[in-house]
Design a protein around this motif. Sequence first.
Motif, PDB file in Angstrom:
ATOM      1  N   THR A  46     -10.621   5.221  -6.837  1.00  0.00           N
ATOM      2  CA  THR A  46     -10.499   4.865  -5.423  1.00  0.00           C
ATOM      3  C   THR A  46     -11.454   3.734  -5.061  1.00  0.00           C
ATOM      4  OG1 THR A  46      -9.843   7.125  -4.897  1.00  0.00           O
ATOM      5  CG2 THR A  46     -10.609   5.764  -3.070  1.00  0.00           C
ATOM      6  N   HIS A  60      -7.318  21.087  -1.348  1.00  0.00           N
ATOM      7  CA  HIS A  60      -7.063  19.653  -1.268  1.00  0.00           C
ATOM      8  C   HIS A  60      -8.006  19.037  -0.243  1.00  0.00           C
ATOM      9  CE1 HIS A  60      -3.231  20.895  -3.077  1.00  0.00           C
ATOM     10  NE2 HIS A  60      -3.180  19.668  -3.536  1.00  0.00           N
ATOM     11  N   LEU A  98      -3.656   6.735  -9.323  1.00  0.00           N
ATOM     12  CA  LEU A  98      -4.137   8.068  -9.655  1.00  0.00           C
ATOM     13  C   LEU A  98      -3.186   8.767 -10.623  1.00  0.00           C
ATOM     14  CD1 LEU A  98      -5.412   9.237  -6.155  1.00  0.00           C
ATOM     15  CD2 LEU A  98      -6.802   8.524  -8.104  1.00  0.00           C
ATOM     16  N   GLU A  99      -1.885   8.610 -10.411  1.00  0.00           N
ATOM     17  CA  GLU A  99      -0.902   9.226 -11.304  1.00  0.00           C
ATOM     18  C   GLU A  99      -1.025   8.689 -12.726  1.00  0.00           C
ATOM     19  OE1 GLU A  99       2.880   8.623  -9.409  1.00  0.00           O
ATOM     20  OE2 GLU A  99       2.573  10.301  -8.040  1.00  0.00           O
ATOM     21  N   ILE A 136      -5.975  14.980  -2.663  1.00  0.00           N
ATOM     22  CA  ILE A 136      -6.047  15.390  -4.065  1.00  0.00           C
ATOM     23  C   ILE A 136      -6.774  16.722  -4.140  1.00  0.00           C
ATOM     24  CG2 ILE A 136      -6.017  13.024  -4.949  1.00  0.00           C
ATOM     25  CD1 ILE A 136      -9.062  13.393  -5.523  1.00  0.00           C
ATOM     26  N   THR A 141      -8.810  14.930   1.696  1.00  0.00           N
ATOM     27  CA  THR A 141      -8.356  13.559   1.880  1.00  0.00           C
ATOM     28  C   THR A 141      -9.315  12.619   1.179  1.00  0.00           C
ATOM     29  OG1 THR A 141      -7.365  14.111   4.009  1.00  0.00           O
ATOM     30  CG2 THR A 141      -7.793  11.776   3.570  1.00  0.00           C
ATOM     31  N   GLN A 156      -1.898   6.049  -4.883  1.00  0.00           N
ATOM     32  CA  GLN A 156      -1.258   7.210  -5.492  1.00  0.00           C
ATOM     33  C   GLN A 156      -0.733   6.873  -6.895  1.00  0.00           C
ATOM     34  OE1 GLN A 156       2.556   8.622  -3.931  1.00  0.00           O
ATOM     35  NE2 GLN A 156       1.817  10.725  -4.154  1.00  0.00           N
ATOM     36  N   THR A 205      -2.764  14.326  -9.760  1.00  0.00           N
ATOM     37  CA  THR A 205      -1.684  14.534  -8.810  1.00  0.00           C
ATOM     38  C   THR A 205      -2.222  14.425  -7.392  1.00  0.00           C
ATOM     39  OG1 THR A 205      -2.007  16.918  -8.874  1.00  0.00           O
ATOM     40  CG2 THR A 205      -0.364  16.011 -10.359  1.00  0.00           C
ATOM     41  N   SER A 206      -1.345  14.026  -6.487  1.00  0.00           N
ATOM     42  CA  SER A 206      -1.759  13.844  -5.098  1.00  0.00           C
ATOM     43  C   SER A 206      -0.601  14.167  -4.164  1.00  0.00           C
ATOM     44  CB  SER A 206      -2.231  12.405  -4.876  1.00  0.00           C
ATOM     45  OG  SER A 206      -1.185  11.499  -5.152  1.00  0.00           O
ATOM     46  N   LEU A 233      -3.988  10.413   1.784  1.00  0.00           N
ATOM     47  CA  LEU A 233      -3.745  10.791   0.394  1.00  0.00           C
ATOM     48  C   LEU A 233      -4.688  11.934   0.055  1.00  0.00           C
ATOM     49  CD1 LEU A 233      -2.078  10.049  -2.120  1.00  0.00           C
ATOM     50  CD2 LEU A 233      -3.994   8.634  -2.836  1.00  0.00           C
ATOM     51  N   ALA A 280     -11.273  10.818  -9.506  1.00  0.00           N
ATOM     52  CA  ALA A 280     -10.546   9.990  -8.538  1.00  0.00           C
ATOM     53  C   ALA A 280     -11.462   9.063  -7.750  1.00  0.00           C
ATOM     54  CB  ALA A 280      -9.770  10.886  -7.575  1.00  0.00           C
TER      55      ALA A 280
END
Length: 76
Positions: free
Chosen positions: A67, A5, A23-24, A55, A7, A20, A29-30, A53, A63
């Motif tokens: 973002t 993971h 992204l979902e 990922i 940040t 979040q 997933t995060s 956050l 992502a």
Amino acid sequence: MENKHFTIFSGSSIIVKGLQIRLEESNITSIIKDRVESARLGGFGEHRTAVELLILESDREKAAAITKEYEKEINS
């Protein structure tokens, strides 16, 4: 293979939660790492924007575009 993971974003809890959710919606997933709440439980203070956050590295490219768009929206 180990999943790592990293940040992708940090800020206040409400701003991080907004990203979040985005992204979902794209099946990314995060994990929210809330240093503010951890500090409160530990009996000391932390800066209000100390919410991160995270990922998976494998979702980085997908992502990043989401973002970047989200940052444009919140900074306009």
